[in-house]
Write a protein that holds these residues in place. Structure first.
Motif, short mmCIF file in Angstrom:
data_model
loop_
_atom_site.label_atom_id
_atom_site.label_comp_id
_atom_site.label_asym_id
_atom_site.label_seq_id
_atom_site.Cartn_x
_atom_site.Cartn_y
_atom_site.Cartn_z
N PRO A 182 0.78 -1.14 0.03
CA PRO A 182 0.02 0.11 0.14
C PRO A 182 0.95 1.36 0.15
O PRO A 182 0.39 2.44 -0.58
N LEU A 183 2.11 1.25 0.63
CA LEU A 183 2.90 2.49 0.64
C LEU A 183 3.48 2.86 -0.68
O LEU A 183 3.81 3.99 -0.94
N VAL A 184 3.55 1.90 -1.51
CA VAL A 184 4.02 2.07 -3.01
C VAL A 184 3.13 2.18 -4.09
O VAL A 184 3.17 2.39 -5.24
N ALA A 185 1.82 1.89 -3.69
CA ALA A 185 0.65 1.41 -4.69
C ALA A 185 0.52 2.90 -5.62
O ALA A 185 0.52 2.67 -6.98
N GLU A 186 0.20 4.01 -5.21
CA GLU A 186 0.24 5.21 -6.05
C GLU A 186 1.45 5.33 -6.92
O GLU A 186 1.30 5.51 -8.20
N ALA A 187 2.69 5.29 -6.38
CA ALA A 187 3.92 5.39 -7.12
C ALA A 187 3.89 4.35 -8.13
O ALA A 187 4.65 4.61 -9.25
N ALA A 188 3.64 3.32 -8.12
CA ALA A 188 3.76 1.89 -8.88
C ALA A 188 2.86 2.16 -10.04
O ALA A 188 3.31 2.06 -11.07
N ALA A 247 7.31 -2.08 -17.69
CA ALA A 247 6.52 -2.10 -16.18
C ALA A 247 5.25 -2.64 -16.51
O ALA A 247 4.62 -2.38 -17.56
N ALA A 248 5.07 -3.57 -15.49
CA ALA A 248 3.66 -4.20 -15.55
C ALA A 248 3.10 -4.20 -13.98
O ALA A 248 3.94 -4.26 -13.11
N PRO A 249 1.80 -4.27 -14.04
CA PRO A 249 1.09 -4.22 -12.56
C PRO A 249 1.45 -5.71 -12.15
O PRO A 249 1.54 -6.53 -12.70
N LEU A 250 1.59 -5.52 -10.81
CA LEU A 250 2.04 -6.54 -9.93
C LEU A 250 0.87 -6.50 -8.73
O LEU A 250 0.84 -5.79 -7.81
N GLY A 251 -0.28 -7.52 -8.87
CA GLY A 251 -1.21 -7.60 -7.87
C GLY A 251 -2.06 -6.18 -8.08
O GLY A 251 -2.09 -5.33 -8.84
N GLU A 252 -2.62 -5.86 -6.98
CA GLU A 252 -3.47 -4.48 -6.87
C GLU A 252 -2.91 -3.34 -6.42
O GLU A 252 -3.33 -2.19 -6.62
N ASP A 253 -1.53 -3.63 -5.99
CA ASP A 253 -0.86 -2.08 -5.39
C ASP A 253 0.66 -2.31 -5.80
O ASP A 253 1.30 -1.82 -5.03
N GLY A 254 1.11 -3.03 -6.81
CA GLY A 254 2.63 -3.04 -7.01
C GLY A 254 2.87 -2.99 -8.89
O GLY A 254 2.07 -2.80 -9.50
N ALA A 255 4.11 -3.02 -8.99
CA ALA A 255 4.52 -2.77 -10.23
C ALA A 255 5.91 -3.80 -10.31
O ALA A 255 6.56 -4.25 -9.38
N LEU A 256 6.02 -4.40 -11.47
CA LEU A 256 7.23 -5.21 -11.91
C LEU A 256 8.12 -4.39 -13.09
O LEU A 256 7.26 -4.09 -14.14
N LEU A 257 8.95 -3.93 -12.84
CA LEU A 257 9.82 -3.28 -13.81
C LEU A 257 11.02 -3.92 -14.23
O LEU A 257 11.83 -4.91 -13.28
N ARG A 258 11.39 -3.92 -15.28
CA ARG A 258 12.44 -4.70 -15.97
C ARG A 258 13.25 -3.43 -16.76
O ARG A 258 12.82 -2.88 -17.41
N MET A 259 14.58 -3.75 -16.83
CA MET A 259 15.53 -2.95 -17.44
C MET A 259 16.51 -3.74 -18.17
O MET A 259 17.00 -4.70 -17.59
N ALA A 260 17.17 -3.28 -19.42
CA ALA A 260 18.17 -3.93 -19.99
C ALA A 260 19.04 -2.50 -20.50
O ALA A 260 18.38 -1.76 -21.00
N GLY A 261 20.34 -2.53 -20.02
CA GLY A 261 21.20 -1.45 -20.19
C GLY A 261 22.34 -1.91 -20.66
O GLY A 261 22.60 -3.03 -20.56
N ILE A 262 23.20 -0.86 -21.19
CA ILE A 262 24.69 -1.02 -21.57
C ILE A 262 25.54 -0.83 -20.55
O ILE A 262 26.59 -1.50 -20.67
N SER A 263 25.01 -0.21 -19.50
CA SER A 263 26.17 -0.29 -18.32
C SER A 263 25.54 -0.35 -16.94
O SER A 263 24.46 0.30 -16.83
N THR A 264 26.27 -0.66 -15.98
CA THR A 264 25.82 -0.80 -14.57
C THR A 264 25.52 0.66 -14.15
O THR A 264 24.45 1.08 -13.60
N GLU A 265 26.42 1.64 -14.61
CA GLU A 265 26.29 3.08 -14.04
C GLU A 265 25.04 3.68 -14.75
O GLU A 265 24.25 4.14 -13.98
N GLN A 266 24.62 3.31 -15.89
CA GLN A 266 23.40 4.01 -16.65
C GLN A 266 22.21 3.57 -15.98
O GLN A 266 21.30 3.97 -15.57
#
Length: 127
Positions: free
Chosen positions: A55-61, A83-102
Motif C-alpha cells: 500500500p505504501l508504494v501503490a500510487e507510485a507504482a 513495467a507491468a502491474p503486480l497485484g492490486e498495488d504493485g509493479a514489476l519493472l524490468r530494464m536492459a542497459g549497456i552499463s551498470t552506471e547508466q
C-alpha cells in the motif's frame, strides 16, 4: 577481460509472498544451449528487475507503469524499460542497459520516492 556473458548456465528465481499468498514467481535461465550468450544479449550488459508491492508504494507504482508505458523506444536504444502491474498495488519493472552506471542512475531516479518511507536517502549507505 573477456568474461562478458562467459558462463555456461545461469538460473535465477524470485518469489514474492504477501500474507501467505504468492504474488510473483519469476524464473530466468540462461544457457549456451540456445546459442552464444554474448551474441544473444547483444549490446546489453545489464539486466535488472525491480519489484514494488504494498500500500505504501501503490500510487507510485501505478504512476511508474503509466509513465514507462508512454516512453518511446528508439531503435538501438541503450536502455529498454518495461513495467507491468503486480497485484492490486504493485509493479514489476524490468530494464536492459549497456552499463551498470547508466542502469543504476535510472533505478535511482524511478525509486527516489522511497526515501521518505525508508527514513533517509535510499542510496547513501550503498557505497
Amino acid at each position: 577481460m573477456g568474461e562478458r556473458w562467459a558462463f555456461d548456465r545461469y538460473d535465477g528465481r524470485l518469489e514474492f509472498w504477501r500474507e501467505g499468498r504468492a504474488i510473483l514467481y519469476d524464473s530466468v535461465r540462461l544457457t549456451q544451449d540456445d546459442g552464444p550468450l554474448a551474441e544473444r544479449m547483444g549490446r546489453f550488459n545489464v539486466w535488472a528487475t525491480v519489484v514494488l508491492t504494498g500500500p505504501l508504494v501503490a500510487e507510485a507504482a501505478a504512476k511508474l507503469i503509466s509513465e514507462i508505458a508512454n516512453l518511446p523506444v528508439p531503435p538501438r536504444s541503450d536502455l529498454i524499460l518495461s513495467a507491468a502491474p503486480l497485484g492490486e498495488d504493485g509493479a514489476l519493472l524490468r530494464m536492459a542497459g549497456i552499463s551498470t552506471e547508466q542502469t543504476s542512475v535510472v533505478i535511482r531516479q524511478y525509486l527516489s520516492f522511497l526515501s521518505p518511507h525508508l527514513g533517509g536517502e535510499l542510496w547513501s549507505r550503498k557505497w
